[in-house]
Design an enzyme around this catalytic site. Sequence first.
Site, PDB file in Angstrom:
ATOM      1  N   ASP A 102       0.816  -1.218   0.000  1.00 56.23           N
ATOM      2  CA  ASP A 102       0.000   0.000   0.000  1.00 56.23           C
ATOM      3  C   ASP A 102       0.850   1.269   0.000  1.00 56.23           C
ATOM      4  OD1 ASP A 102      -2.223  -1.683   0.186  1.00 56.23           O
ATOM      5  OD2 ASP A 102      -2.201  -1.630   2.374  1.00 56.23           O
ATOM      6  N   GLU A 124     -11.168  -0.300  -4.638  1.00 59.58           N
ATOM      7  CA  GLU A 124     -10.539   0.435  -3.523  1.00 59.58           C
ATOM      8  C   GLU A 124      -9.349   1.220  -4.055  1.00 59.58           C
ATOM      9  OE1 GLU A 124      -9.380  -2.763  -0.895  1.00 59.58           O
ATOM     10  OE2 GLU A 124      -7.945  -3.571  -2.321  1.00 59.58           O
TER      11      GLU A 124
HETATM   12  O1  FUB Z   1      -3.316  -3.775   2.761  1.00 58.56           O
HETATM   13  C1  FUB Z   1      -4.642  -4.005   3.141  1.00 58.56           C
HETATM   14  C2  FUB Z   1      -5.587  -3.616   2.020  1.00 58.56           C
HETATM   15  O2  FUB Z   1      -5.269  -4.362   0.850  1.00 58.56           O
HETATM   16  C3  FUB Z   1      -5.489  -2.179   1.560  1.00 58.56           C
HETATM   17  O3  FUB Z   1      -6.138  -1.265   2.390  1.00 58.56           O
HETATM   18  C4  FUB Z   1      -6.064  -2.292   0.197  1.00 58.56           C
HETATM   19  O4  FUB Z   1      -5.836  -1.182  -0.629  1.00 58.56           O
HETATM   20  C5  FUB Z   1      -5.386  -3.553  -0.307  1.00 58.56           C
HETATM   21  O5  FUB Z   1      -4.103  -3.285  -0.797  1.00 58.56           O
END
Ligand code: FUB
Length: 316
Positions: free
Chosen positions: A33, A206
Amino acid sequence: MTSNLKTLAAGSLMLAASAGANPLFTDQYRTADPAALVHDGTVYLYTGHDEAKDNKGFFKMNDWLVFSSTDMVNWQRHGPRLSVTDFSWAKGDAWASQAIEKDGKFYWYITARHKDDKPGFAIGVAVGDSPLGPFKDARGSALITNDMTTDTPNDWDDIDPSVFIDDDGQAYLFWGNTKPRYAKLKANMTELDGPIEPLDLPDFTEAIWVHKKGELYYLSYASDFPEKIVYATSSSIKGPWQYRGILNEVAGNSPTNHQAIIEFKGKDYFIYHTGAAQPDGGEFRRSVAIDRLYYNPDGTLKRVVMTSEGITEAAK
Ligand code: FUB
């Protein structure tokens, strides 16, 4: 990884410098991330920290790391600079984050799981006087909690903050899983300044990242699952956003693919994560990678070419 590791003593903090191919850091940390901030001739890279023992269970993430570079090739490690335990309201899951500078202060927006009085994922913000902190919870409470967005059945829709300051000084917070959203921030950067607005983005999963190049605003995000990074453009930060298609294909050995986009010393970069680190990289053991990003003359983006070599030419 072609690593060139050396350990430097810097006060009480041990900094290890590394230069090498993708994925960037594989010997000590599992990084995920990525979010990057350019400040005073240095790139600061803020990442999550995958600590899962294998790729069979789920994420195990407790803190956030910082790295820095003045040339995008050689990186200094600054270790964990913020932890879930720095937020009294949080109880785990140090998911995606992003830091930004405003009026000499550095605000680091993070995702974490809220304690049981407001169950579900939440977004908080820490503040510090330098890009490396020290950082402390700026509010003592979460900025966004699951009960503020009631239009999804899941409790992980309030994750992945991306913050953007427009040319007029107005700051905006973008975030979301399943449903993308944004809201204005007050000048103090720690309170919303108006309603939470929905965004119309096809196949949204996301990982929003907002940036501006020239007169055009870009909103990139993870789409579908396994995730591809796609993007949209607009002439205004408030949209409407025109969908522009795929920017980065599914990343190697990882169904998530969380991006940051920066310009640094005249070149553009796409920073993401993969599960490509071997022998045991994967869905819950990810590592950050960096490749060049190229714009077409009409402002659209060329699809990213993910490479094993990474960034080989030092930015000057
Ligand atoms: O790293 C946990 C979650 O997985 C993140 O918040 C998302 O964007 C995905 O990468």
